[in-house]
Design a protein around this motif. Structure first.
Motif, PDB file in Angstrom:
ATOM      1  N   GLY A   1      -4.642  -0.811  -0.628  1.00  0.00           N
ATOM      2  CA  GLY A   1      -6.000  -0.240  -0.612  1.00  0.00           C
ATOM      3  C   GLY A   1      -6.981  -1.283  -1.505  1.00  0.00           C
TER       4      GLY A   1
ATOM      5  N   ALA B   1      -6.970  -3.799   3.974  1.00  0.00           N
ATOM      6  CA  ALA B   1      -5.652  -3.113   3.827  1.00  0.00           C
ATOM      7  C   ALA B   1      -4.677  -4.092   4.688  1.00  0.00           C
ATOM      8  CB  ALA B   1      -5.658  -1.843   4.697  1.00  0.00           C
TER       9      ALA B   1
ATOM     10  N   LYS C   1      -8.581   3.341   0.537  1.00  0.00           N
ATOM     11  CA  LYS C   1      -7.895   2.972   1.598  1.00  0.00           C
ATOM     12  C   LYS C   1      -8.505   3.957   2.846  1.00  0.00           C
ATOM     13  CE  LYS C   1      -3.532   5.390   1.203  1.00  0.00           C
ATOM     14  NZ  LYS C   1      -2.217   5.327   1.273  1.00  0.00           N
TER      15      LYS C   1
END
Length: 157
Positions: free
Chosen positions: A53, A47, A98
């Protein structure tokens, strides 16, 4: 060559067996097992490099495990509210993973505890002893790899 029955060989063998029995590689880090922590840390690192993500395939490649293994861990982390799945806007077939806001907090805390543990170990043992141990460990690993290569057990990629 040293004799396996020698006192030194027996002590080394016993030390390796006891090291394995300590279960250090199975201990939870801030309440999460090492596999979960590795996935969280990998997603956090990914990230930092990109906002969208990470794909399961990217995580599995970085961790050198199969995508189904990563998917299983992500399912658990998602149930715990630590990760979120989103559709990739550039490829609607792909899913990005994410950290959720809670996942960011948990990962930061786990990383802090993990770091404190290892730095505490270095402080306790001293840098000189740790570096000495690392040198011996690396020599042992090189010897082990050479023996595996000699036996032809290395995967061809």
């Amino acid at each position: 060559m040293a004799d396996i029955e020698s006192a030194t060989a027996q002590k080394l063998l016993k030390a390796f067996m006891q090291f394995r029995k300590t279960g250090w590689h199975e201990k939870k880090i801030a309440g999460y097992n090492p596999s979960e922590f590795k996935v969280l840390a990998t997603i956090q690192q990914g990230a930092n490099e990109k906002d969208s993500g990470m794909k399961v395939s990217e995580i599995s490649q970085l961790l050198h495990v199969t995508p189904p293994t990563v998917t299983q861990i992500i399912n658990t982390l998602e149930k715990d509210g630590l990760v979120e799945r989103t559709i990739d806007p550039e490829d609607r077939r792909a899913v990005n993973i994410k950290l959720s806001p809670a996942g960011m907090v948990v990962t930061a805390n786990a990383r802090k505890r993990f770091t404190e543990t290892f730095l505490g170990l270095i402080d306790y043992l001293g840098k000189k002893k740790v570096n000495s141990w690392l040198n011996y460990y690396l020599k042992f690993k090189i010897i082990s790899i050479k023996k595996v290569v000699k036996r032809g057990e290395v995967e061809q990629s």
